[in-house]
Design an enzyme around this catalytic site. Structure first.
Site, PDB file in Angstrom:
ATOM      1  N   SER A   1      79.395 -54.583  17.403  1.00 44.68           N
ATOM      2  CA  SER A   1      79.624 -53.160  17.635  1.00 44.68           C
ATOM      3  C   SER A   1      80.955 -52.996  18.364  1.00 44.68           C
ATOM      4  O   SER A   1      81.981 -53.469  17.885  1.00 44.68           O
ATOM      5  CB  SER A   1      78.460 -52.550  18.419  1.00 44.68           C
ATOM      6  OG  SER A   1      78.575 -51.140  18.475  1.00 44.68           O
ATOM      7  N   THR A   2      80.961 -52.385  19.537  1.00 44.34           N
ATOM      8  CA  THR A   2      82.206 -52.106  20.248  1.00 44.34           C
ATOM      9  C   THR A   2      83.009 -53.382  20.476  1.00 44.34           C
ATOM     10  O   THR A   2      82.511 -54.349  21.027  1.00 44.34           O
ATOM     11  CB  THR A   2      81.911 -51.442  21.599  1.00 44.34           C
ATOM     12  OG1 THR A   2      81.029 -50.344  21.401  1.00 44.34           O
ATOM     13  CG2 THR A   2      83.192 -50.953  22.263  1.00 44.34           C
TER      14      THR A   2
ATOM     15  N   HIS B   1      79.014 -51.796  13.522  1.00 47.48           N
ATOM     16  CA  HIS B   1      78.785 -50.369  13.704  1.00 47.48           C
ATOM     17  C   HIS B   1      80.095 -49.599  13.516  1.00 47.48           C
ATOM     18  O   HIS B   1      81.012 -49.710  14.324  1.00 47.48           O
ATOM     19  CB  HIS B   1      78.241 -50.085  15.112  1.00 47.48           C
ATOM     20  CG  HIS B   1      76.888 -50.659  15.361  1.00 47.48           C
ATOM     21  ND1 HIS B   1      76.434 -50.966  16.619  1.00 47.48           N
ATOM     22  CD2 HIS B   1      75.881 -50.994  14.520  1.00 47.48           C
ATOM     23  CE1 HIS B   1      75.202 -51.447  16.546  1.00 47.48           C
ATOM     24  NE2 HIS B   1      74.851 -51.484  15.277  1.00 47.48           N
TER      25      HIS B   1
ATOM     26  N   MET C   1      77.657 -52.655  22.540  1.00 43.86           N
ATOM     27  CA  MET C   1      76.816 -51.993  23.529  1.00 43.86           C
ATOM     28  C   MET C   1      75.379 -51.882  23.047  1.00 43.86           C
ATOM     29  O   MET C   1      75.121 -51.736  21.863  1.00 43.86           O
ATOM     30  CB  MET C   1      77.363 -50.589  23.793  1.00 43.86           C
ATOM     31  CG  MET C   1      76.536 -49.768  24.754  1.00 43.86           C
ATOM     32  SD  MET C   1      77.292 -48.149  25.042  1.00 43.86           S
ATOM     33  CE  MET C   1      76.063 -47.412  26.123  1.00 43.86           C
TER      34      MET C   1
ATOM     35  N   ASP D   1      70.847 -53.316  19.859  1.00 39.16           N
ATOM     36  CA  ASP D   1      70.654 -53.467  18.426  1.00 39.16           C
ATOM     37  C   ASP D   1      70.914 -54.920  18.027  1.00 39.16           C
ATOM     38  O   ASP D   1      71.937 -55.501  18.375  1.00 39.16           O
ATOM     39  CB  ASP D   1      71.602 -52.545  17.655  1.00 39.16           C
ATOM     40  CG  ASP D   1      71.280 -52.525  16.166  1.00 39.16           C
ATOM     41  OD1 ASP D   1      70.100 -52.690  15.805  1.00 39.16           O
ATOM     42  OD2 ASP D   1      72.214 -52.346  15.360  1.00 39.16           O
TER      43      ASP D   1
END
Length: 354
Positions: free
Chosen positions: A176-177, A202, A295, A298
């Site tokens: 993600s991030t 993501h 973050m 997930d």
């Protein structure tokens, strides 16, 4: 003691966009809009008085474009920046410029749609900005976010074992991030006959195609946005399309992907949990799971299911994460077999070649 809200500076030449983003951000009790600016010069003046925790930045603006401002900001006073634009998904050149200039993440400008679409978009914008506010550009922090639906809404849990063993390994990656640049570092280091790879990163649905094209131009392996029923093959990496879940499936000795519409899982679509659970069910001991910077949680439960099914599992170590959230949550669950540095991930994948 009450936790201080994260302070956000919005920089966009459209008053309407500034208003909509302000409403979305202020609706989340974890953050608030510190100020808005119509161009980078106004933003610079505001930053001189108070430094925000995160900046939401448009690309096209008068007097100075967003990318020029981003580069200057990163060179002089690094602050986490989220690019908010309609342009980033339009081509690989723009996405490449955004990533290499130092942006933490990208979001699509909010647009009108169905009520559910607006709700989903709002949550994604809120979570992306909050994640960026936690991204330390030198030392990293551990934190967690609110949970949403589990992978049950897409793929039911099962106690059955994976199908008969084969010698083929398949690699599943979730990020993600901070993942866009991290994935670039991993994939461009792989030889052209690497094990098959499926990735959930993501990203908004408008951006994943350009992201895959960018990677394809940099890597020896073939990288493309996944389409329903695509084969999962050696020397190829499939990137889950934004806005849809991607599952690993199997027919005989062949792996394929299923791209499916379904509700958000852990506030995301695509969800890492969905991909990892499907891998646990159809690949079992032939799967290798890697959870990277990002973050929230997930992927944590899905990686645990993979490990319980006999898969080898890795988590990116804290010191090399932009945001040590997803790997930390997976580690807490006992889902991570071994933590490794970002620089070790490509070599780990390449070592699977037989």
């Amino acid at each position: 003691m009450k936790k201080a809200k994260k302070r956000v500076l919005i920089v966009d030449d459209s008053a309407a966009v500034r208003q909509v983003l302000s409403e979305i951000i202020n609706a989340d009790n974890r953050m608030e809009v510190m100020a808005t600016a119509g161009d980078p010069f106004q933003a610079t003046e505001r930053i001189s008085k108070e430094v925000p925790d995160v900046i939401v930045l448009d690309v096209e603006m008068p007097r100075m474009d967003g990318l020029t401002f981003l580069r200057r900001l990163m060179a002089q006073r690094p602050i986490p920046v989220v690019i908010c634009s309609t342009l980033v998904g339009a081509g690989t050149q723009m996405l490449d410029a955004v990533v290499t200039s130092g942006a933490v993440d990208v979001i699509a400008k909010p647009a009108l749609g169905t009520r559910q679409k607006l709700i989903d978009t709002r949550m994604q914008i809120q979570d992306t900005i909050l994640a960026a506010s936690h991204a330390c550009l030198d030392r990293r922090k551990t934190f967690r976010t609110r949970e949403n639906l589990s992978a049950d809404v897409v793929i039911p849990a099962t106690s059955r074992h994976a199908m008969l063993k084969t010698t083929d390994k398949v690699v599943l990656i979730g990020a993600s991030t901070g993942g866009t640049e991290a994935l670039c570092r991993v994939l461009e280091s792989l030889p052209d006959y690497s094990p098959p790879i499926v990735v959930v990163q993501h990203m908004p649905e408008a951006f994943t195609s350009a992201f895959a094209q960018r990677l394809n131009g940099l890597c020896k392996i073939t990288v493309k946005e996944a389409r329903n029923n695509d084969r999962v093959m050696r020397g190829h990496a499939l990137i889950a399309p934004g806005g849809r879940h991607t599952l690993l499936t199997r027919s005989g000795a062949n792996y394929r992907v299923e791209v499916r519409d379904a509700p958000l899982v852990n506030r995301h679509r695509p969800s890492v949990d969905v991909l990892f659970r499907s891998a646990a069910q159809v690949a079992g001991t032939n799967a290798v799971g890697i959870i990277m910077t990002g973050m929230g949680n997930d992927g944590a439960h899905g990686l645990k299911e993979m490990r319980d099914a006999g898969a080898v599992t890795y988590g990116q170590c804290k010191s090399s994460c932009v945001v040590y959230g997803m790997p930390a949550e997976a580690k807490k669950l006992g889902a991570v077999g071994k933590e490794i540095d970002l620089s070790q991930i490509a070599g780990t994948i390449a070592s699977l070649i037989d």
